[in-house]
Write a protein that holds these residues in place. Structure first.
Motif, PDB file in Angstrom:
ATOM      1  N   LYS A  71       0.861  -1.127  -0.127  1.00 11.33           N
ATOM      2  CA  LYS A  71       0.009   0.001  -0.114  1.00 11.33           C
ATOM      3  C   LYS A  71       1.127   1.384  -0.112  1.00 11.33           C
ATOM      4  CE  LYS A  71      -3.710   2.555   2.632  1.00 11.33           C
ATOM      5  NZ  LYS A  71      -4.618   2.226   3.769  1.00 11.33           N
ATOM      6  N   THR A  72       0.710   2.299  -0.900  1.00 10.36           N
ATOM      7  CA  THR A  72       1.542   3.384  -1.121  1.00 10.36           C
ATOM      8  C   THR A  72       0.389   4.573  -0.800  1.00 10.36           C
ATOM      9  OG1 THR A  72       2.926   2.511  -2.726  1.00 10.36           O
ATOM     10  CG2 THR A  72       3.044   4.938  -2.721  1.00 10.36           C
ATOM     11  N   LYS A  73       0.948   5.490  -0.099  1.00 12.04           N
ATOM     12  CA  LYS A  73       0.042   6.744   0.263  1.00 12.04           C
ATOM     13  C   LYS A  73       0.800   7.857   0.260  1.00 12.04           C
ATOM     14  CE  LYS A  73      -3.231   8.249   4.186  1.00 12.04           C
ATOM     15  NZ  LYS A  73      -3.520   7.663   5.200  1.00 12.04           N
ATOM     16  N   ILE A  74       0.098   8.954  -0.450  1.00 17.91           N
ATOM     17  CA  ILE A  74       0.710  10.146  -0.469  1.00 17.91           C
ATOM     18  C   ILE A  74      -0.280  11.281   0.360  1.00 17.91           C
ATOM     19  CG2 ILE A  74       1.381  12.399  -1.837  1.00 17.91           C
ATOM     20  CD1 ILE A  74       2.279  10.086  -3.739  1.00 17.91           C
ATOM     21  N   SER A  75       0.269  11.868   1.344  1.00 20.21           N
ATOM     22  CA  SER A  75      -0.773  12.797   1.829  1.00 20.21           C
ATOM     23  C   SER A  75       0.047  14.299   1.820  1.00 20.21           C
ATOM     24  CB  SER A  75      -0.772  12.590   3.643  1.00 20.21           C
ATOM     25  OG  SER A  75      -1.548  11.271   3.806  1.00 20.21           O
ATOM     26  N   ILE A  76      -1.020  15.415   1.576  1.00 14.00           N
ATOM     27  CA  ILE A  76      -0.648  16.624   1.529  1.00 14.00           C
ATOM     28  C   ILE A  76      -1.724  17.378   2.474  1.00 14.00           C
ATOM     29  CG2 ILE A  76      -0.186  18.831   0.126  1.00 14.00           C
ATOM     30  CD1 ILE A  76       0.158  16.751  -2.041  1.00 14.00           C
ATOM     31  N   GLU A  77      -1.142  18.154   3.276  1.00  9.78           N
ATOM     32  CA  GLU A  77      -1.881  19.038   4.186  1.00  9.78           C
ATOM     33  C   GLU A  77      -1.413  20.363   4.217  1.00  9.78           C
ATOM     34  OE1 GLU A  77      -2.702  19.191   9.141  1.00  9.78           O
ATOM     35  OE2 GLU A  77      -3.024  17.215   8.126  1.00  9.78           O
ATOM     36  N   VAL A  78      -2.287  21.256   3.828  1.00  6.67           N
ATOM     37  CA  VAL A  78      -2.178  22.675   3.872  1.00  6.67           C
ATOM     38  C   VAL A  78      -3.060  23.347   4.804  1.00  6.67           C
ATOM     39  CG1 VAL A  78      -1.879  24.892   2.705  1.00  6.67           C
ATOM     40  CG2 VAL A  78      -1.502  22.550   1.431  1.00  6.67           C
ATOM     41  N   GLU A  79      -2.373  24.137   5.738  1.00 10.34           N
ATOM     42  CA  GLU A  79      -3.348  24.692   6.770  1.00 10.34           C
ATOM     43  C   GLU A  79      -2.780  26.032   7.283  1.00 10.34           C
ATOM     44  OE1 GLU A  79      -3.615  22.458  10.231  1.00 10.34           O
ATOM     45  OE2 GLU A  79      -1.432  22.587  10.736  1.00 10.34           O
ATOM     46  N   TRP A  80      -3.528  26.928   7.746  1.00  9.65           N
ATOM     47  CA  TRP A  80      -3.323  28.309   8.332  1.00  9.65           C
ATOM     48  C   TRP A  80      -4.428  28.638   9.468  1.00  9.65           C
ATOM     49  CZ3 TRP A  80      -5.008  27.158   3.444  1.00  9.65           C
ATOM     50  CH2 TRP A  80      -6.446  27.653   3.183  1.00  9.65           C
ATOM     51  N   PHE A  81      -4.105  29.708  10.271  1.00  7.12           N
ATOM     52  CA  PHE A  81      -5.087  30.219  11.090  1.00  7.12           C
ATOM     53  C   PHE A  81      -5.331  31.633  10.379  1.00  7.12           C
ATOM     54  CE2 PHE A  81      -2.512  27.429  13.930  1.00  7.12           C
ATOM     55  CZ  PHE A  81      -3.695  26.910  14.438  1.00  7.12           C
ATOM     56  N   GLU A  82      -6.945  31.900  10.518  1.00  9.15           N
ATOM     57  CA  GLU A  82      -7.497  32.851   9.973  1.00  9.15           C
ATOM     58  C   GLU A  82      -7.315  33.951  11.109  1.00  9.15           C
ATOM     59  OE1 GLU A  82     -11.042  32.268   8.332  1.00  9.15           O
ATOM     60  OE2 GLU A  82     -10.273  31.182   6.491  1.00  9.15           O
ATOM     61  N   GLU A  83      -7.190  35.163  10.861  1.00  8.63           N
ATOM     62  CA  GLU A  83      -7.197  36.158  11.779  1.00  8.63           C
ATOM     63  C   GLU A  83      -7.964  37.453  11.379  1.00  8.63           C
ATOM     64  OE1 GLU A  83      -3.130  38.330  12.737  1.00  8.63           O
ATOM     65  OE2 GLU A  83      -2.557  36.594  11.593  1.00  8.63           O
ATOM     66  N   THR A  84      -8.478  38.281  11.918  1.00  8.91           N
ATOM     67  CA  THR A  84      -8.749  39.682  11.480  1.00  8.91           C
ATOM     68  C   THR A  84      -7.778  40.703  11.401  1.00  8.91           C
ATOM     69  OG1 THR A  84     -11.164  39.185  12.721  1.00  8.91           O
ATOM     70  CG2 THR A  84     -10.701  41.179  11.890  1.00  8.91           C
ATOM     71  N   LEU A  85      -7.707  41.211  10.392  1.00 13.47           N
ATOM     72  CA  LEU A  85      -6.748  42.357  10.005  1.00 13.47           C
ATOM     73  C   LEU A  85      -7.305  43.427  10.262  1.00 13.47           C
ATOM     74  CD1 LEU A  85      -5.580  40.690   6.402  1.00 13.47           C
ATOM     75  CD2 LEU A  85      -4.455  40.548   8.665  1.00 13.47           C
ATOM     76  N   PRO A  86      -6.425  44.508  10.299  1.00 13.04           N
ATOM     77  CA  PRO A  86      -6.740  45.959  10.731  1.00 13.04           C
ATOM     78  C   PRO A  86      -7.825  46.164  10.130  1.00 13.04           C
ATOM     79  CG  PRO A  86      -4.449  45.613  10.796  1.00 13.04           C
ATOM     80  CD  PRO A  86      -4.817  44.289  10.383  1.00 13.04           C
ATOM     81  N   CYS A  87      -8.085  46.236   8.858  1.00 17.94           N
ATOM     82  CA  CYS A  87      -9.157  46.622   7.876  1.00 17.94           C
ATOM     83  C   CYS A  87     -10.601  45.775   8.267  1.00 17.94           C
ATOM     84  CB  CYS A  87      -8.581  46.471   6.731  1.00 17.94           C
ATOM     85  SG  CYS A  87      -8.552  44.670   5.946  1.00 17.94           S
ATOM     86  N   GLY A  88     -10.383  44.865   8.968  1.00 18.74           N
ATOM     87  CA  GLY A  88     -11.582  44.143   9.087  1.00 18.74           C
ATOM     88  C   GLY A  88     -11.565  42.844   8.064  1.00 18.74           C
ATOM     89  N   CYS A  89     -10.731  42.565   7.083  1.00 23.08           N
ATOM     90  CA  CYS A  89     -10.788  41.412   6.403  1.00 23.08           C
ATOM     91  C   CYS A  89     -10.300  40.274   7.302  1.00 23.08           C
ATOM     92  CB  CYS A  89      -9.858  41.635   4.946  1.00 23.08           C
ATOM     93  SG  CYS A  89     -10.474  42.922   4.091  1.00 23.08           S
ATOM     94  N   VAL A  90     -10.694  38.986   6.748  1.00 20.71           N
ATOM     95  CA  VAL A  90     -10.136  37.775   7.387  1.00 20.71           C
ATOM     96  C   VAL A  90      -9.139  36.982   6.643  1.00 20.71           C
ATOM     97  CG1 VAL A  90     -11.056  35.737   8.456  1.00 20.71           C
ATOM     98  CG2 VAL A  90     -12.448  37.611   8.840  1.00 20.71           C
ATOM     99  N   ALA A  91      -7.950  36.807   7.482  1.00 21.14           N
ATOM    100  CA  ALA A  91      -7.013  35.785   6.846  1.00 21.14           C
ATOM    101  C   ALA A  91      -6.319  36.337   5.715  1.00 21.14           C
ATOM    102  CB  ALA A  91      -7.641  34.441   6.002  1.00 21.14           C
ATOM    103  N   VAL A  92      -6.935  37.123   4.635  1.00 20.48           N
ATOM    104  CA  VAL A  92      -6.254  37.753   3.643  1.00 20.48           C
ATOM    105  C   VAL A  92      -7.048  39.139   3.551  1.00 20.48           C
ATOM    106  CG1 VAL A  92      -5.471  37.813   1.201  1.00 20.48           C
ATOM    107  CG2 VAL A  92      -5.736  35.541   2.549  1.00 20.48           C
ATOM    108  N   CYS A  93      -6.001  40.221   3.111  1.00 19.11           N
ATOM    109  CA  CYS A  93      -6.630  41.436   2.976  1.00 19.11           C
ATOM    110  C   CYS A  93      -6.926  41.629   1.487  1.00 19.11           C
ATOM    111  CB  CYS A  93      -5.520  42.611   3.315  1.00 19.11           C
ATOM    112  SG  CYS A  93      -6.364  44.267   2.745  1.00 19.11           S
ATOM    113  N   THR A  94      -8.455  41.629   1.383  1.00 21.63           N
ATOM    114  CA  THR A  94      -8.807  41.438  -0.039  1.00 21.63           C
ATOM    115  C   THR A  94      -9.481  43.038  -0.467  1.00 21.63           C
ATOM    116  OG1 THR A  94     -11.194  41.291   0.889  1.00 21.63           O
ATOM    117  CG2 THR A  94      -9.700  39.222   0.029  1.00 21.63           C
ATOM    118  N   CYS A  95      -9.271  43.935   0.550  1.00 20.31           N
ATOM    119  CA  CYS A  95      -9.520  45.502  -0.023  1.00 20.31           C
ATOM    120  C   CYS A  95      -8.383  46.188  -0.188  1.00 20.31           C
ATOM    121  CB  CYS A  95     -10.333  45.944   1.294  1.00 20.31           C
ATOM    122  SG  CYS A  95      -9.435  46.412   2.706  1.00 20.31           S
ATOM    123  N   GLY A  96      -7.255  45.707   0.041  1.00 22.24           N
ATOM    124  CA  GLY A  96      -5.921  46.627  -0.263  1.00 22.24           C
ATOM    125  C   GLY A  96      -5.648  47.664   0.711  1.00 22.24           C
TER     126      GLY A  96
END
Length: 102
Positions: A71-96
């Motif tokens: 049995k061969t297995k490949i696992s990929i896990e990508v994770e991050w914590f979301e935080e509220t930025l000073p502008c109010g956006c979550v995780a990634v600033c989408t407003c610039g």
């Protein structure tokens, strides 16, 4: 401390051709690279996940000998914590606004 909640946005486990599995991974990789993963859920709803500039990545490949083969297995896990930025956006600033402050 804030309340803890877990919300599964999508989950899939099925047998596919290796090519199709690769295409799924290619879609996810493109979304990670662009900072935005978009997919459709089983009920037809479109979900969007904004991805920050830095994420934690775990990659594992292993083989296990069994009576009926290996049995061969490949696992990929990508994770991050979301935080509220000073502008109010979550995780990634989408407003610039956050980039303008820097």
């Amino acid at each position: 401390m804030g309340s803890k909640s877990k919300n599964t946005l999508a989950k899939m486990e099925e047998t596919r051709y290796a090519y199709n599995a690769g295409m799924l991974l290619k879609q996810v990789a493109a979304g990670l690279s662009s900072g935005r993963i978009e997919f459709t859920t089983e009920d037809g709803t479109t979900e969007v996940i904004d991805v920050p500039c830095e994420v934690n990545v775990e990659f594992e490949a292993k083989r296990k000998a069994k009576d009926d083969g290996t049995k061969t297995k490949i696992s990929i896990e990508v994770e991050w914590f979301e935080e509220t930025l000073p502008c109010g956006c979550v995780a990634v600033c989408t407003c610039g606004a956050c980039e303008e402050e820097a």
